[in-house]
Design a protein around this motif. Structure first.
Motif, PDB file in Angstrom:
ATOM      1  N   THR A 127     -14.900  -6.363  53.697  1.00 34.34           N
ATOM      2  CA  THR A 127     -13.696  -5.876  53.836  1.00 34.34           C
ATOM      3  C   THR A 127     -12.352  -7.248  52.492  1.00 34.34           C
ATOM      4  N   ILE A 128     -11.680  -6.281  52.287  1.00 35.10           N
ATOM      5  CA  ILE A 128     -10.544  -7.506  51.148  1.00 35.10           C
ATOM      6  C   ILE A 128      -9.000  -7.516  52.082  1.00 35.10           C
ATOM      7  N   HIS A 129      -8.773  -8.555  52.012  1.00 31.75           N
ATOM      8  CA  HIS A 129      -7.192  -8.491  52.873  1.00 31.75           C
ATOM      9  C   HIS A 129      -7.131  -9.041  51.806  1.00 31.75           C
ATOM     10  N   CYS A 130      -5.634  -8.621  50.396  1.00 34.27           N
ATOM     11  CA  CYS A 130      -5.241  -9.067  48.974  1.00 34.27           C
ATOM     12  C   CYS A 130      -3.261  -9.652  50.025  1.00 34.27           C
ATOM     13  N   ARG A 131      -2.524 -10.839  49.862  1.00 35.61           N
ATOM     14  CA  ARG A 131      -1.480 -10.813  49.880  1.00 35.61           C
ATOM     15  C   ARG A 131      -0.839 -11.903  49.693  1.00 35.61           C
ATOM     16  N   SER A 132       0.806 -12.170  49.390  1.00 37.80           N
ATOM     17  CA  SER A 132       1.412 -13.071  48.597  1.00 37.80           C
ATOM     18  C   SER A 132       2.241 -13.330  49.788  1.00 37.80           C
ATOM     19  N   GLU A 178       4.358 -10.360  51.482  1.00 36.23           N
ATOM     20  CA  GLU A 178       4.292  -9.448  51.079  1.00 36.23           C
ATOM     21  C   GLU A 178       2.462  -9.507  51.569  1.00 36.23           C
ATOM     22  N   ASP A 179       1.847  -9.334  52.819  1.00 34.83           N
ATOM     23  CA  ASP A 179       1.004  -8.897  53.069  1.00 34.83           C
ATOM     24  C   ASP A 179       0.323  -7.803  53.498  1.00 34.83           C
ATOM     25  N   LEU A 180      -0.423  -7.094  52.374  1.00 39.03           N
ATOM     26  CA  LEU A 180      -0.735  -5.386  51.793  1.00 39.03           C
ATOM     27  C   LEU A 180      -2.046  -5.191  52.992  1.00 39.03           C
ATOM     28  N   VAL A 238      -5.638  -5.579  55.643  1.00 43.44           N
ATOM     29  CA  VAL A 238      -6.901  -5.796  55.418  1.00 43.44           C
ATOM     30  C   VAL A 238      -7.637  -4.338  55.404  1.00 43.44           C
ATOM     31  N   HIS A 239      -8.342  -3.967  54.926  1.00 43.72           N
ATOM     32  CA  HIS A 239      -9.407  -2.727  54.085  1.00 43.72           C
ATOM     33  C   HIS A 239     -10.889  -3.204  54.064  1.00 43.72           C
ATOM     34  N   VAL A 240     -11.581  -1.834  54.509  1.00 46.40           N
ATOM     35  CA  VAL A 240     -13.049  -2.067  54.240  1.00 46.40           C
ATOM     36  C   VAL A 240     -13.176  -0.260  53.406  1.00 46.40           C
ATOM     37  N   LEU A 241     -13.525  -0.874  52.317  1.00 48.17           N
ATOM     38  CA  LEU A 241     -14.417  -0.858  51.089  1.00 48.17           C
ATOM     39  C   LEU A 241     -15.795  -0.331  51.174  1.00 48.17           C
ATOM     40  N   GLU A 242     -16.419   1.288  51.411  1.00 52.12           N
ATOM     41  CA  GLU A 242     -18.243   1.421  51.412  1.00 52.12           C
ATOM     42  C   GLU A 242     -17.803   0.931  49.891  1.00 52.12           C
ATOM     43  N   PRO A 243     -19.359   1.001  49.210  1.00 58.98           N
ATOM     44  CA  PRO A 243     -19.607   1.431  47.807  1.00 58.98           C
ATOM     45  C   PRO A 243     -18.947   2.277  46.959  1.00 58.98           C
ATOM     46  N   HIS A 244     -18.535   1.840  45.880  1.00 56.99           N
ATOM     47  CA  HIS A 244     -17.725   2.115  44.919  1.00 56.99           C
ATOM     48  C   HIS A 244     -16.140   3.193  45.403  1.00 56.99           C
ATOM     49  N   GLN A 245     -16.047   2.322  46.318  1.00 59.56           N
ATOM     50  CA  GLN A 245     -14.649   2.926  47.154  1.00 59.56           C
ATOM     51  C   GLN A 245     -13.227   1.523  46.536  1.00 59.56           C
ATOM     52  N   SER A 246     -12.854   2.841  45.904  1.00 58.11           N
ATOM     53  CA  SER A 246     -11.529   0.992  45.289  1.00 58.11           C
ATOM     54  C   SER A 246     -10.632   1.319  46.323  1.00 58.11           C
ATOM     55  N   PHE A 247      -9.391   0.462  46.308  1.00 57.20           N
ATOM     56  CA  PHE A 247      -7.997   0.131  46.801  1.00 57.20           C
ATOM     57  C   PHE A 247      -7.029  -0.093  46.016  1.00 57.20           C
ATOM     58  N   GLN A 248      -5.846   0.582  46.060  1.00 58.48           N
ATOM     59  CA  GLN A 248      -4.685   0.593  44.536  1.00 58.48           C
ATOM     60  C   GLN A 248      -3.630   0.032  44.820  1.00 58.48           C
ATOM     61  N   ARG A 269      -8.945 -12.141  49.471  1.00 56.79           N
ATOM     62  CA  ARG A 269     -10.299 -12.209  50.336  1.00 56.79           C
ATOM     63  C   ARG A 269     -11.309 -11.638  50.028  1.00 56.79           C
ATOM     64  N   PHE A 270     -12.123 -11.685  50.590  1.00 52.17           N
ATOM     65  CA  PHE A 270     -13.359 -10.503  50.159  1.00 52.17           C
ATOM     66  C   PHE A 270     -14.570 -11.058  50.959  1.00 52.17           C
ATOM     67  N   ASP A 271     -14.592 -10.585  52.164  1.00 55.15           N
ATOM     68  CA  ASP A 271     -16.086 -10.237  53.045  1.00 55.15           C
ATOM     69  C   ASP A 271     -17.211  -9.564  53.352  1.00 55.15           C
ATOM     70  N   TRP A 272     -18.238 -10.584  52.958  1.00 57.12           N
ATOM     71  CA  TRP A 272     -19.355  -9.411  53.288  1.00 57.12           C
ATOM     72  C   TRP A 272     -20.696 -10.241  53.420  1.00 57.12           C
ATOM     73  N   GLY A 273     -21.265  -9.460  54.053  1.00 58.44           N
ATOM     74  CA  GLY A 273     -22.816 -10.450  55.067  1.00 58.44           C
ATOM     75  C   GLY A 273     -22.340 -11.693  55.508  1.00 58.44           C
ATOM     76  N   GLY A 274     -20.979 -11.956  55.653  1.00 61.14           N
ATOM     77  CA  GLY A 274     -20.742 -13.042  56.230  1.00 61.14           C
ATOM     78  C   GLY A 274     -20.619 -14.148  55.717  1.00 61.14           C
ATOM     79  N   ASP A 275     -20.397 -13.887  54.508  1.00 59.16           N
ATOM     80  CA  ASP A 275     -19.613 -14.658  53.068  1.00 59.16           C
ATOM     81  C   ASP A 275     -18.500 -14.225  52.673  1.00 59.16           C
TER      82      ASP A 275
END
Length: 138
Positions: free
Chosen positions: A41-46, A49-51, A53-63, A79-85
């Motif tokens: 799970t990714i969440h980018c912001r400034s 601007e808040d871009l 929350v997006h969930v990416l599967e393996p080798h999938q990209s956010f642009q 921020r990148f979240d996976w496996g509780g970290d």
């Protein structure tokens, strides 16, 4: 006369650079390359601007296309979240390195391609697959 010519050439160069900085685009690409993990799970912001929350599967990209200016810095963090970290990437720390990703042509595009890995993010340094890797922010 020579001095006027130098001033004119300098003004012409400056105006060309200003137009190029206004017209150029910066494209942020984040790809899920975390080994052994299904989704991240990714969440980018400034500040402005808040871009989202997006969930990416393996080798999938956010642009996302971001403003690119010589005068107003792009102060984004992700921020990148996976496996509780949770892991953080402050794009401000690398904003001067992005132009090495691709050739910049006047009115062209700067691509900042990040490969998100377990040990840290890796920035593409050319179109041939070379990367410069960093540790996660603590």
């Amino acid at each position: 006369m020579r001095q006027h010519h130098t001033v004119l050439v300098s003004l012409l160069l400056l105006s060309t650079l200003l137009v190029a900085s206004i017209e150029a685009k910066k494209v942020l690409v984040l790809e899920n390359d975390v080994e052994g993990v299904q989704n991240i799970t990714i969440h980018c912001r400034s500040k402005e601007e808040d871009l989202g929350v997006h969930v990416l599967e393996p080798h999938q990209s956010f642009q996302r296309e971001l403003p690119n200016s010589l005068f107003i810095p792009n102060l984004y963090y992700c921020r990148f979240d996976w496996g509780g970290d949770a892991h953080w990437l402050d794009l401000n720390d690398y904003r001067y390195e992005c132009p090495i990703c691709t050739n910049v042509v006047f009115g062209g595009c700067v691509i900042c391609r990040w490969s998100i890995k377990r040990n840290g993010p890796c920035l593409a340094t050319n179109s041939k697959g070379s990367q410069r890797c960093y540790s996660w922010h603590k």
